[in-house]
Write an enzyme that holds these catalytic residues in place. Sequence first.
Site, short mmCIF file in Angstrom:
data_model
loop_
_atom_site.label_atom_id
_atom_site.label_comp_id
_atom_site.label_asym_id
_atom_site.label_seq_id
_atom_site.Cartn_x
_atom_site.Cartn_y
_atom_site.Cartn_z
CG ASP A 37 -1.81 1.22 1.31
OD1 ASP A 37 -1.79 2.03 0.37
OD2 ASP A 37 -2.52 1.36 2.32
CD GLU A 66 32.87 10.94 9.61
OE1 GLU A 66 34.06 11.11 9.29
OE2 GLU A 66 32.13 11.86 10.00
CD GLU A 112 35.94 8.71 2.83
OE1 GLU A 112 36.13 9.44 3.84
OE2 GLU A 112 36.66 8.77 1.82
NE ARG A 135 42.92 15.15 4.50
CZ ARG A 135 42.39 13.98 4.19
NH1 ARG A 135 41.09 13.80 4.32
NH2 ARG A 135 43.13 12.99 3.76
CD GLU A 190 35.40 7.22 7.79
OE1 GLU A 190 36.02 6.97 6.75
OE2 GLU A 190 35.40 8.35 8.34
CG HIS A 199 34.02 12.95 3.43
ND1 HIS A 199 35.27 12.94 3.99
CD2 HIS A 199 33.33 13.91 4.08
CE1 HIS A 199 35.34 13.85 4.96
NE2 HIS A 199 34.16 14.45 5.02
CD GLU A 205 37.07 13.27 0.29
OE1 GLU A 205 37.10 12.26 1.02
OE2 GLU A 205 37.88 14.22 0.40
NE ARG A 207 36.84 17.56 3.19
CZ ARG A 207 37.44 16.60 3.89
NH1 ARG A 207 37.81 15.47 3.30
NH2 ARG A 207 37.67 16.74 5.18
CD GLU A 239 36.31 10.04 11.55
OE1 GLU A 239 36.68 11.09 12.12
OE2 GLU A 239 36.73 9.71 10.43
#
Length: 448
Positions: free
Chosen positions: A54, A135, A133, A320, A197, A246, A337, A339, A190
């Site tokens: 449904d 976490e 990735e 980063r 992670e 990520h 990547e 982030r 982490e």
Amino acid sequence: MTITAADIRREVKEKNVTFLRLMFSDIAGTLKNVEIPATDEQLDKVLSNKAMFDGSSIEGFVRINESDMFLHPDLDTWTVFPWGGENGAVAGLICDIYTAEGEPFAGDPRGNLKRALRHMEKVGFKSFNLGPEPEFFLFKLDEKGEPTLEVNDRGGYFDLAPTDLADNTRREIVNVLTEMGFEVEASHHEVAIGQHEIDFKYADVLKACDNIQIFKLVVKTIARKHGLYATFMAKPKFGINGSGMHCNMSLFDYEGNNVFFDTEDPKGMQLSETAYYFLGGLMKHAYNYTAIMNPTVNSYKRLVPGYEAPVYIAWAGRNRSPLIRVPASRGMGTRLELRSVDPTANPYLALAVLLEAGLDGIENKIEAPAPIESNIYIMTQEERKEAGIRDLPSTLHNAVKALQEDEVVKAALGNHIFTNFVEAKKIEWSSYAAFVSQWEIDNYLDLY
């Protein structure tokens, strides 16, 4: 490996499978299921795409007068869960959703990602790979079995027992995932207390998104077994890092080549023109697709300076601090990547949007801006403005407003998903905006 109906029938007998979960995801990304007994009669129904449910009972799907929907299982997602009981094993299949008329349902997030992949193939590419990735936090349960915000360790990045008291839980999660066919690459504590992670190998994007959904189910199930509660909430505790997911993305042609890689790159980064255009698309639409990557009110408590999450729209190589970076791996491992994504995002919607944003960059030759290799977190507002660096949306409200202004992102979602997503998020924001929090009581009650 292709799994056939005969393979499934055989495993049901050999592994004493007594129940079968037919799983699918709603627009919010919550994994749902219809569980049926694994009898010959019910198995025949499932394998002939005649299992029904449904749809009007699922938020954002259909109205009650058009509720009959069919579950079409993807046989390659067949898995027997490594936990069971005295009554036999439980297996599962991830399904696509079809209407009573036999058409793919426009509100099915997985089906919507398939639509984006068909566009990708028309543009000339064979596959889009994703290495996620995700976490998560592990919290203790109270005496009633309800989750608390009390962590079960005081570990930090890469710590181990006795500081990291959850290593046995993580180890069992890894063992279960491995038994289910995941190729786990790493498992570690982490940065934040109670945060963890587990990284598993990249795959084509559809399988990778399926893996994310199954991964969450396994993590939560094994955590409960150890007396813990696992949450993928973006920012469950104030004052520590939140959880991200990520997304490492790469695009391949029909000869199996990674089209993001080019040794002759005049800019010296060994990225192809295709990669730069794909990056240009990701950058152009970044502000407007944030609501999909970070879909909850709480998501924006993570996207603040000081906790390693990206706040500014920029890209770089090894740096980063920007939104997008290019990890050092080259050749077949060349990838972009993103982030900002957090694990509350519906992976099927997030990757459909990211793929379409990148394809927009390729088809319209959108130039990527210059990379920012300095630490953006220590730049002044004037320096960021001079470098053309824009902030990400600061609230879900602003993100949803921006989403509604981007035709590429809207088209990537399709009208049904876009309309229902926006409606749900407006309701969520209105509820949050009207709520009087403890912070307000603490700061204003005595003052005024």
